[in-house]
Every structure is written in C-alpha cells, then in structure tokens.
Write a protein that holds these residues in place. Structure first.
Motif, PDB file in Angstrom:
ATOM      1  N   GLU A  55      33.706  24.737  40.986  1.00  0.00           N
ATOM      2  CA  GLU A  55      32.978  25.425  41.958  1.00  0.00           C
ATOM      3  C   GLU A  55      32.170  26.649  41.780  1.00  0.00           C
ATOM      4  O   GLU A  55      31.531  27.166  42.374  1.00  0.00           O
ATOM      5  CB  GLU A  55      34.090  25.266  43.171  1.00  0.00           C
ATOM      6  N   ASN A  56      33.290  27.558  41.173  1.00  0.00           N
ATOM      7  CA  ASN A  56      32.649  28.952  40.821  1.00  0.00           C
ATOM      8  C   ASN A  56      31.446  28.908  39.805  1.00  0.00           C
ATOM      9  O   ASN A  56      30.715  29.646  40.032  1.00  0.00           O
ATOM     10  CB  ASN A  56      33.776  29.836  39.980  1.00  0.00           C
ATOM     11  N   ARG A  58      29.018  26.470  39.975  1.00  0.00           N
ATOM     12  CA  ARG A  58      28.166  25.909  40.957  1.00  0.00           C
ATOM     13  C   ARG A  58      27.728  27.327  41.780  1.00  0.00           C
ATOM     14  O   ARG A  58      26.566  27.503  41.959  1.00  0.00           O
ATOM     15  CB  ARG A  58      28.781  24.814  41.790  1.00  0.00           C
ATOM     16  N   ALA A  59      28.427  28.070  42.182  1.00  0.00           N
ATOM     17  CA  ALA A  59      28.222  29.126  43.105  1.00  0.00           C
ATOM     18  C   ALA A  59      27.723  30.114  42.475  1.00  0.00           C
ATOM     19  O   ALA A  59      26.695  30.852  43.004  1.00  0.00           O
ATOM     20  CB  ALA A  59      29.486  29.591  44.012  1.00  0.00           C
ATOM     21  N   SER A  60      27.992  30.507  41.211  1.00  0.00           N
ATOM     22  CA  SER A  60      27.143  31.462  40.313  1.00  0.00           C
ATOM     23  C   SER A  60      25.522  31.002  39.991  1.00  0.00           C
ATOM     24  O   SER A  60      24.721  31.786  40.303  1.00  0.00           O
ATOM     25  CB  SER A  60      28.001  31.546  39.051  1.00  0.00           C
ATOM     26  N   ALA A  62      23.919  29.080  41.711  1.00  0.00           N
ATOM     27  CA  ALA A  62      23.236  29.164  43.058  1.00  0.00           C
ATOM     28  C   ALA A  62      22.852  30.828  43.549  1.00  0.00           C
ATOM     29  O   ALA A  62      21.690  30.858  43.960  1.00  0.00           O
ATOM     30  CB  ALA A  62      24.194  28.804  44.143  1.00  0.00           C
ATOM     31  N   SER A  63      23.630  31.490  43.210  1.00  0.00           N
ATOM     32  CA  SER A  63      23.450  32.928  43.210  1.00  0.00           C
ATOM     33  C   SER A  63      22.390  33.530  42.378  1.00  0.00           C
ATOM     34  O   SER A  63      21.697  34.327  42.813  1.00  0.00           O
ATOM     35  CB  SER A  63      24.743  33.611  43.087  1.00  0.00           C
ATOM     36  N   ASN A 178      21.681  29.291  51.336  1.00  0.00           N
ATOM     37  CA  ASN A 178      22.138  30.681  51.180  1.00  0.00           C
ATOM     38  C   ASN A 178      21.496  31.570  52.471  1.00  0.00           C
ATOM     39  O   ASN A 178      21.960  32.428  52.866  1.00  0.00           O
ATOM     40  CB  ASN A 178      21.325  31.114  50.131  1.00  0.00           C
TER      41      ASN A 178
END
Length: 348
Positions: A55-56, A58-60, A62-63, A178
């Motif tokens: 998950e981290n 994927r979030a990174s 996306a960021s 976002n």
C-alpha cells in the motif's frame, strides 16, 4: 523554386502568409525561437508501483503523479504496461500511412476524413503549424471503411487505442482520488466516444527558424498521453515562465494535464502551454491520445464558492474554442470561464 510535389504542400501556404508579413525579422520575432535552448528531463514516474501489493508503494507512486501534475503539468511514465512491441508496430504503421501521396491522404476518406495539415485559419505565420496529422475519433477506429488499402493499420490502431484508454483512465483516477471527488463521479465523466487519437508528422522544414511545428497551446481535455519520437527532439513547454526543451526518453511516454483537469481541480493541476519545433533536415513523428468527457459533462470545482472558474460543459468549452479560433485565429481557453472575468474579449 517551390517543389510542386511537396507532401503536404506546406511551403506554398507559408509563402502566401509570409508575403503579407512586414518582414522576415518580424516573423522570427513572433515565433520566438530560442536557439540552443537547454534540454531538460521531465519528472519520471515508475507506474509499476501502482500495481504493487504494498500500500505504501502505491501511495508513493500516486503522490508522485499528483506532485508532477501540480508542479509541472507534464511528466514521463515508465513501466506503464503498454508493450514496446505494440508501440513499435503503431509507429511503423504510422510512418507508412504518412508516406502515401498527398491526394490519397486528403481526398480518399482515410480515417474518417480526419486528415489535416498546416492551419487553414491561420492569418499570420505565428498561427501556422508545420505538420500534418490524422485526428481520429475513437468511435471510428473499428470502422473498416476508414482504412482503404491500409488494412494492417486497423488492428494495430484498435489495440493501441484500447491500451491507451486503460492507461489514461488509470492515471486520471489517481488524480481524481487526490481531489477528494466522490466515488463514481469519474466514471460518469469519462466517455470514450469523445476521445481522440492524433497521428502527427512534422516534415523537414527548410524555414525551420521561422515557423512552429505545432503552435503554442494547451490541451482542451482531461489529460494527454504522448508517444513522441524517441530520437528527434522538438517538444518544448513553459516552466517558470520560460520555455524548456524536453529531452526524448526512448523508454517513456509523456503525460500532460489538460484544461479540464486544471478547471476541475481549481488550478491545483496545471494545463501548461507547450509547442513543437521542427527540424530542417529530419522528420519527426508522434502519437497523442486525448482523454475527454462526454459533451454534456459538467466541469466545476467541488467547492464552487471558492472556485476560480464557473461551471461549464465540455460541449460549451469546445464550442467557445471554435468560435475564438474563427474570430481571432487562436484559442483563448480557460480565461473565458473565469468567475471574475466580466470582459470575455480579454487576452485575444
């Protein structure tokens, strides 16, 4: 002497416009070329992390996409899931298509009569684009009657368009999430029937110091995915109020934000002005995929009280652009839809 067999006959058109210009020096000044402009690399996002079980990660990823969209309006993507073989096949078919005689491209109904070259509405050299293109609606890509003798192009175009549609939607969903948009609203806006593919060719240009390949503009969509020439540069964009040249990356596709995402995000994401320069000796090819909503889709900030722009539909936006191009020779775009704009003739 002008070559009467030039394909397409761009030089003849440009010569007519140049005759109405006060001087060649004025033309060059309008075009605003900057010799020796430094090439810079766009931010590079590795999309493989979007499919990670972590998950981290994927979030990174996306960021990174959202940050580049806000700070640059442009970024490159690698490991995007579209095979290099498909990209090569599409480029091969594209090159063969543009080799066809001018009369065949312009008069035979190829790709839904979508062929165009230069700019028929140009009234001065700075409005002329030294290019030819097929601007093809996705709804026509599966139509056998559009391809004539280019039978092998249809299958590749269908596969390419499908892959680009999935990729564009993936990136768009990251940007939408976002923004805090409620679930399902993006699906209501996205409509493949109004999306386009544009196959571009920029021929060698004997007056490359005086004319654009594609005039400065912003894109009138949500986002664009560009498969540009891996070796021949030419793409330039505005960054920090200065033009910068984009260094070609053979392993990457280029993504840029369009006007609709800038308006919907209330200027968080940036639709950045960009242009294409031409080369005196060599031709350049590119393919752009434009992600668009339905014509009835309403574009408006979630918090309309704080919005920079009034609400508008995609159909209204396209109609206004067409009116402005007919009236002034160029697009005005988002300034037409500012809440504070009481004088819609500004900046024209």
């Amino acid at each position: 002497m002008i070559d009467s067999k030039q394909n397409p006959p761009l030089l003849q058109d440009y010569t007519q416009l140049l005759n109405h210009s006060s001087s060649a020096l004025d033309v060059k000044k309008c075009v605003n070329h900057e010799p020796g402009l430094e090439e810079r690399e766009l931010p590079v996002v590795d999309l493989s992390s979007l499919w990670s079980p972590n998950e981290n990660q994927r979030a990174s990823c996306a960021s990174e996409i959202c940050k580049a969209s806000a700070e640059w309006g442009f970024f490159q993507i690698i490991n995007h899931g579209i095979s290099l073989e498909l990209l090569r096949k599409m480029r091969k078919e594209q090159v063969e298509l543009f080799k066809a005689p001018f009369e065949q491209k312009s008069n035979s109904g190829l790709l839904d009569n979508s062929y165009r070259y230069g700019n028929k509405t140009a009234t001065c050299p700075k409005q002329l684009s030294w290019c030819e293109a097929f601007h093809v609606p996705l709804t026509k890509i599966s139509d056998n009657s559009c391809y004539g003798e280019f039978n092998s192009l249809r299958e590749v175009m269908q596969e390419y368009a499908s892959a680009m549609q999935q990729l564009a939607n993936l990136i768009a969903k990251v940007l939408v999430m976002n923004m805090g948009v409620r679930k399902g609203e993006w699906e209501d806006k996205c409509d493949a029937s109004t999306c386009f593919m544009r196959l571009n060719r920029y021929p060698p240009c004997p007056i490359s110091s005086e004319v654009f390949g594609l005039v400065p503009h912003t894109d009138s969509d949500f986002l664009t995915i560009l498969h540009q020439d891996e070796h021949v540069g030419g793409l330039q964009l505005m960054k920090d109020s200065k033009w910068m040249a984009v260094k070609p990356n053979p392993d990457a596709l280029v993504v840029n934000i369009g006007d609709l995402f800038q308006a919907w995000s209330n200027d968080v994401y940036k639709s950045v002005e960009h242009k294409v320069m031409v080369n005196r000796e060599v031709e350049r090819h590119s393919i752009a995929y434009f992600l668009c909503p339905s014509y009835e889709s309403i574009i408006g900030c979630c918090d309309q009280e704080k919005s920079t722009y009034r609400k508008f539909t995609f159909g209204e936006y396209r109609s206004q652009i067409q009116q402005d191009v007919r009236a002034f020779g160029h697009k005005v775009g988002l300034p037409r839809f500012l809440v504070s704009n009481r004088d819609t003739s500004m900046r024209v």
